[in-house]
Design an enzyme around this catalytic site. Structure first.
Site, PDB file in Angstrom:
ATOM      1  N   TYR A  70      -2.379   5.464  -3.719  1.00  0.00           N
ATOM      2  CA  TYR A  70      -3.519   6.569  -3.562  1.00  0.00           C
ATOM      3  C   TYR A  70      -3.212   7.894  -4.356  1.00  0.00           C
ATOM      4  CZ  TYR A  70      -6.074   3.739   0.075  1.00  0.00           C
ATOM      5  OH  TYR A  70      -6.689   2.882   0.759  1.00  0.00           O
ATOM      6  N   GLY A 130     -14.819  -8.835   1.515  1.00  0.00           N
ATOM      7  CA  GLY A 130     -15.648  -9.979   2.146  1.00  0.00           C
ATOM      8  C   GLY A 130     -15.147 -11.562   2.053  1.00  0.00           C
ATOM      9  N   ARG A 189     -15.713   0.042   3.848  1.00  0.00           N
ATOM     10  CA  ARG A 189     -14.915   0.963   4.385  1.00  0.00           C
ATOM     11  C   ARG A 189     -15.142   2.499   3.891  1.00  0.00           C
ATOM     12  NH1 ARG A 189     -11.476  -0.933   8.499  1.00  0.00           N
ATOM     13  NH2 ARG A 189      -9.639   0.284   7.978  1.00  0.00           N
ATOM     14  N   ARG A 205      -8.147  -8.529   5.225  1.00  0.00           N
ATOM     15  CA  ARG A 205      -8.433  -8.642   6.631  1.00  0.00           C
ATOM     16  C   ARG A 205      -7.854  -9.857   7.399  1.00  0.00           C
ATOM     17  NH1 ARG A 205     -13.153  -5.608   5.428  1.00  0.00           N
ATOM     18  NH2 ARG A 205     -13.297  -3.693   6.996  1.00  0.00           N
ATOM     19  N   ARG A 228     -13.341 -14.743   2.714  1.00  0.00           N
ATOM     20  CA  ARG A 228     -13.248 -15.284   4.240  1.00  0.00           C
ATOM     21  C   ARG A 228     -12.877 -16.943   4.035  1.00  0.00           C
ATOM     22  NH1 ARG A 228     -12.802 -10.809   4.476  1.00  0.00           N
ATOM     23  NH2 ARG A 228     -13.454  -9.330   6.023  1.00  0.00           N
ATOM     24  N   SER A 253       0.821  -1.157   0.027  1.00  0.00           N
ATOM     25  CA  SER A 253      -0.109   0.068  -0.064  1.00  0.00           C
ATOM     26  C   SER A 253       0.901   1.073  -0.067  1.00  0.00           C
ATOM     27  CB  SER A 253      -0.936   0.041   1.194  1.00  0.00           C
ATOM     28  OG  SER A 253      -1.706   1.376   1.245  1.00  0.00           O
TER      29      SER A 253
END
Length: 369
Positions: free
Chosen positions: A137, A301, A271, A323, A303, A115
């Site tokens: 970004y 999402g 987010r 995550r 998982r 990132s």
């Protein structure tokens, strides 16, 4: 009853085991920063609800005595149709930070996306080896944005992933309530010089009514990112260019017209805009709009291996995993992050075989209900 902790990464039976263990070891404000979404977190919840709603129509009487999980992502082979998603500040959850997660990705044979807000510089991460993508970004200082791309190229990154859904950070109420600030040992290692450096310490200053990280990114990120910026970026770099944060099929078509190599269907893990469509729900229309002219990846999402199978069946080339890598990192450093990816590989192999597929390519022929 209190959930048991995770004594060793090898004892985890699903990625949710790492989630529960990470929640027990991280400070509450850090846990909220990692796991929370924006607003009332309806989109955060919708990502999981929508994924669980996708039902795969498995096939039978097929030879699955040998199931392979390798795939092609941006023209390069990967051991899984998975890349590590760009996530800020890995050192929030473990001192080794991005060094550990990059090593885990290399061991798993999947790309690692560093990132702009990495807590370790680009150049140090590419020295780990493996396939590294750089996530950009767009900053208010345009020249610094372009310089980051040049640094990524010089360091050996294999792709540029431009995040297009963050003109500013969404209102993440957990962070506001916690008045979240970065600890002194965690910094945005890639933008601590020049004009952005002047705002870097903002993320460490506690505010009475705001997240210091949101204040910092509000000062650093440009809300003026447009298609002309994508054009400029395409002219600057010969690396594969990926747009992350695409939900509308019209935007996917425009990206192709400008020479983009892949789009990531993503709502930023719930987010950014609370109330945005779940990523998996947006995926089929984007795939149809693209018509095979560029790769389509899914983010938000994911998982488990069944989620990867669902994405493949709906036309994605692969997924980005976010995550869960931080959960593993928090629990056991590099070993924890590696265990997350190893478990995901086992789950995907199982899901492929049980659905009648001997390969990732075969999964594209599955129907869903």
């Amino acid at each position: 009853m209190e959930e048991p902790g995770l004594e060793e990464p090898a004892t985890a039976l699903c990625l949710g085991d790492f989630e529960r263990a990470a929640a027990s070891v991280l400070p509450p404000d850090v846990w909220d920063f990692v796991t929370g979404g924006s607003g009332d977190e309806s989109t955060l919840d919708a990502n999981r609800t929508a994924l669980d709603r996708v039902r795969v129509v498995s096939r039978v009487l097929r030879d699955v005595s040998r199931v392979t999980t390798d795939a092609s992502l941006l023209g390069r082979r990967a051991d899984l149709p998975v890349a590590v998603a760009p996530i800020a500040y890995h050192r929030l959850v473990h001192p080794d930070g991005e060094f550990a997660t990059a090593r885990a990705a290399k061991a798993a044979g999947v790309p690692f996306t560093v990132s702009t807000l990495s807590s370790v510089p680009i150049e140090a991460i590419t020295q780990v080896g493996g396939t590294v993508w750089f996530q950009l970004y767009w900053l208010r200082d345009t020249e610094q944005s372009l310089d980051l791309v040049r640094r990524a190229e010089d360091a050996g990154c294999r792709a540029i992933v431009l995040t297009v859904d963050v003109p500013w950070m969404g209102r993440r109420l957990r962070d506001v309530r916690n008045r979240f600030t970065l600890p002194g040992h965690v910094r945005a290692a890639n933008i601590t010089t020049g004009a952005a450096g002047a705002t870097g310490t903002t993320a460490h200053r506690r505010s009475a009514d705001a997240s210091a990280v949101a204040v910092h990114t509000g000062q650093a990120f440009s809300p003026s990112l447009t298609w002309s910026s994508v054009t400029a970026l395409r002219r600057l770099t010969s690396l594969p260019l990926v747009l992350k944060g695409v939900l509308a099929p019209e935007d996917a078509r425009r990206a192709i017209e400008l020479g983009v190599d892949a789009v990531v269907v993503s709502n930023h893990g719930g987010r950014q805009l609370d109330g945005a469509v779940a990523s998996i729900d947006a995926l089929p229309e984007v795939v149809r709009a693209v018509g095979g002219e560029c790769e389509v990846l899914l983010d938000s999402g994911v998982r488990g291996g069944t989620d990867v199978l669902r994405a493949l069946a709906l036309g994605a080339s692969g997924v980005l995993l976010g995550r869960p890598l931080l959960w593993g990192l928090a629990v056991a450093g590099e070993a924890g992050a590696r265990a997350v990816l190893d478990l995901l590989a086992d789950e995907l192999r199982d899901a492929l075989g049980l659905s009648g597929c001997d390969s990732v390519a075969a999964a594209a022929g599955l129907r869903t209900a």
